[in-house]
Write a protein that holds these residues in place. Structure first.
Motif, mmCIF file in Angstrom:
data_model
loop_
_atom_site.group_PDB
_atom_site.id
_atom_site.type_symbol
_atom_site.label_atom_id
_atom_site.label_comp_id
_atom_site.label_asym_id
_atom_site.label_seq_id
_atom_site.Cartn_x
_atom_site.Cartn_y
_atom_site.Cartn_z
ATOM 1 N N GLY A 87 0.808 -1.220 0.000
ATOM 2 C CA GLY A 87 0.000 0.000 0.000
ATOM 3 C C GLY A 87 0.837 1.262 0.000
ATOM 4 O O GLY A 87 0.316 2.354 -0.216
ATOM 5 N N GLY A 88 2.132 1.116 0.246
ATOM 6 C CA GLY A 88 3.023 2.274 0.294
ATOM 7 C C GLY A 88 3.336 2.798 -1.093
ATOM 8 O O GLY A 88 3.270 2.084 -2.084
ATOM 9 N N LYS A 89 3.667 4.069 -1.143
ATOM 10 C CA LYS A 89 3.988 4.721 -2.414
ATOM 11 C C LYS A 89 5.400 5.281 -2.354
ATOM 12 O O LYS A 89 5.884 5.658 -1.288
ATOM 13 C CB LYS A 89 2.989 5.835 -2.707
ATOM 14 C CG LYS A 89 1.585 5.307 -2.903
ATOM 15 C CD LYS A 89 0.596 6.414 -3.178
ATOM 16 C CE LYS A 89 -0.789 5.807 -3.349
ATOM 17 N NZ LYS A 89 -1.796 6.807 -3.659
ATOM 18 N N SER A 90 6.018 5.322 -3.515
ATOM 19 C CA SER A 90 7.368 5.840 -3.641
ATOM 20 C C SER A 90 7.518 6.367 -5.068
ATOM 21 O O SER A 90 6.572 6.318 -5.848
ATOM 22 C CB SER A 90 8.377 4.707 -3.371
ATOM 23 O OG SER A 90 9.684 5.181 -3.422
ATOM 24 N N SER A 91 8.688 6.849 -5.380
ATOM 25 C CA SER A 91 8.951 7.286 -6.750
ATOM 26 C C SER A 91 10.450 7.274 -6.989
ATOM 27 O O SER A 91 11.246 7.198 -6.053
ATOM 28 C CB SER A 91 8.386 8.687 -6.996
ATOM 29 O OG SER A 91 9.073 9.627 -6.209
ATOM 30 N N TYR A 92 10.812 7.333 -8.248
ATOM 31 C CA TYR A 92 12.220 7.445 -8.622
ATOM 32 C C TYR A 92 12.312 8.290 -9.879
ATOM 33 O O TYR A 92 11.329 8.507 -10.581
ATOM 34 C CB TYR A 92 12.869 6.071 -8.822
ATOM 35 C CG TYR A 92 12.316 5.260 -9.969
ATOM 36 C CD1 TYR A 92 12.903 5.303 -11.227
ATOM 37 C CD2 TYR A 92 11.207 4.440 -9.797
ATOM 38 C CE1 TYR A 92 12.415 4.558 -12.279
ATOM 39 C CE2 TYR A 92 10.704 3.680 -10.839
ATOM 40 C CZ TYR A 92 11.306 3.746 -12.080
ATOM 41 O OH TYR A 92 10.822 3.002 -13.123
ATOM 42 N N GLU A 93 13.512 8.768 -10.148
ATOM 43 C CA GLU A 93 13.725 9.619 -11.303
ATOM 44 C C GLU A 93 14.238 8.783 -12.467
ATOM 45 O O GLU A 93 15.232 8.073 -12.348
ATOM 46 C CB GLU A 93 14.728 10.722 -10.970
ATOM 47 C CG GLU A 93 14.851 11.757 -12.062
ATOM 48 C CD GLU A 93 15.755 12.906 -11.669
ATOM 49 O OE1 GLU A 93 16.563 13.314 -12.529
ATOM 50 O OE2 GLU A 93 15.662 13.385 -10.522
ATOM 51 N N ALA A 94 13.542 8.862 -13.588
ATOM 52 C CA ALA A 94 13.948 8.159 -14.802
ATOM 53 C C ALA A 94 15.153 8.881 -15.407
ATOM 54 O O ALA A 94 15.403 10.051 -15.091
ATOM 55 C CB ALA A 94 12.790 8.130 -15.796
ATOM 56 N N ASN B 90 15.469 10.300 -18.107
ATOM 57 C CA ASN B 90 15.080 11.534 -18.795
ATOM 58 C C ASN B 90 14.674 12.640 -17.823
ATOM 59 O O ASN B 90 14.246 13.709 -18.233
ATOM 60 C CB ASN B 90 13.953 11.269 -19.789
ATOM 61 C CG ASN B 90 12.660 10.816 -19.121
ATOM 62 O OD1 ASN B 90 12.555 10.762 -17.904
ATOM 63 N ND2 ASN B 90 11.675 10.478 -19.945
ATOM 64 N N GLY B 91 14.786 12.348 -16.497
ATOM 65 C CA GLY B 91 14.465 13.346 -15.480
ATOM 66 C C GLY B 91 13.024 13.308 -15.002
ATOM 67 O O GLY B 91 12.662 14.006 -14.065
#
Length: 164
Positions: A139-146, A148-149
């Motif tokens: 259920g947790g959310k995260s993100s990362y940078e591709a 291309n930014g």
């Protein structure tokens, strides 16, 4: 100048450890003898400068020696056993179902060597996606940078231990 090289621990199933150990044993024993025979046979054919068989055998030998070194490092740093995955947070050895940039994905977090002949996608803990989900709960959310930014959003839907 000396270089400090630290090898991080790699989680492996017992099956993967045994399979890789057998591969290393073959490559460093009979495999080396086979390559030496190929090189010797090609050398006996004459002029080494224009001998394609000799150059191919030497290239094969180089690849084999690199694989031997890779396996030695991997097995030296291996943590063998069941996955640390408790099904609550993502850890090495977890099979993760996640929504990544709006698309459903199912993948193993760990080393490609663990999956063996399995067709499951594998992401290292050091990859952008792997680092983004490591330690995240269901259920947790995260993100990362591709590259291309662009920011890629990730939501962990399910976690299960890899069974091999």
């Amino acid at each position: 100048m000396t270089e400090d090289v630290t090898q991080e621990e790699t989680w492996l199933t017992q099956e993967a450890f045994d399979r890789l150990s057998q591969e290393l044993e073959h490559l460093s024993g009979p495999g080396r003898a086979e390559i030496a025979e190929k090189i010797e046979a090609a050398r006996d054919e004459g002029d080494l400068k224009e001998n394609g068989g000799y150059h191919a055998a030497r290239e094969e030998q180089g690849k084999q020696e690199a694989r031997i070194r890779q396996l030695e490092l991997l097995l030296q740093s291996a943590k063998v056993g069941s996955s640390d995955s408790d099904g609550k947070t993502v850890s090495p050895g977890s099979v993760v179902t996640a929504k990544v940039a709006g698309n459903d994905m199912r993948f193993l977090l760990g080393s490609r060597e663990i999956a063996g002949d399995s067709d499951i996608d594998v992401f290292s803990e050091k990859s952008p996606l792997g680092a983004a989900v490591l330690g995240v709960a269901v259920g947790g959310k995260s993100s990362y940078e591709a590259p291309n930014g662009k920011e890629i959003k990730v939501e962990v839907k399910n976690i299960e231990p890899f069974s091999g």
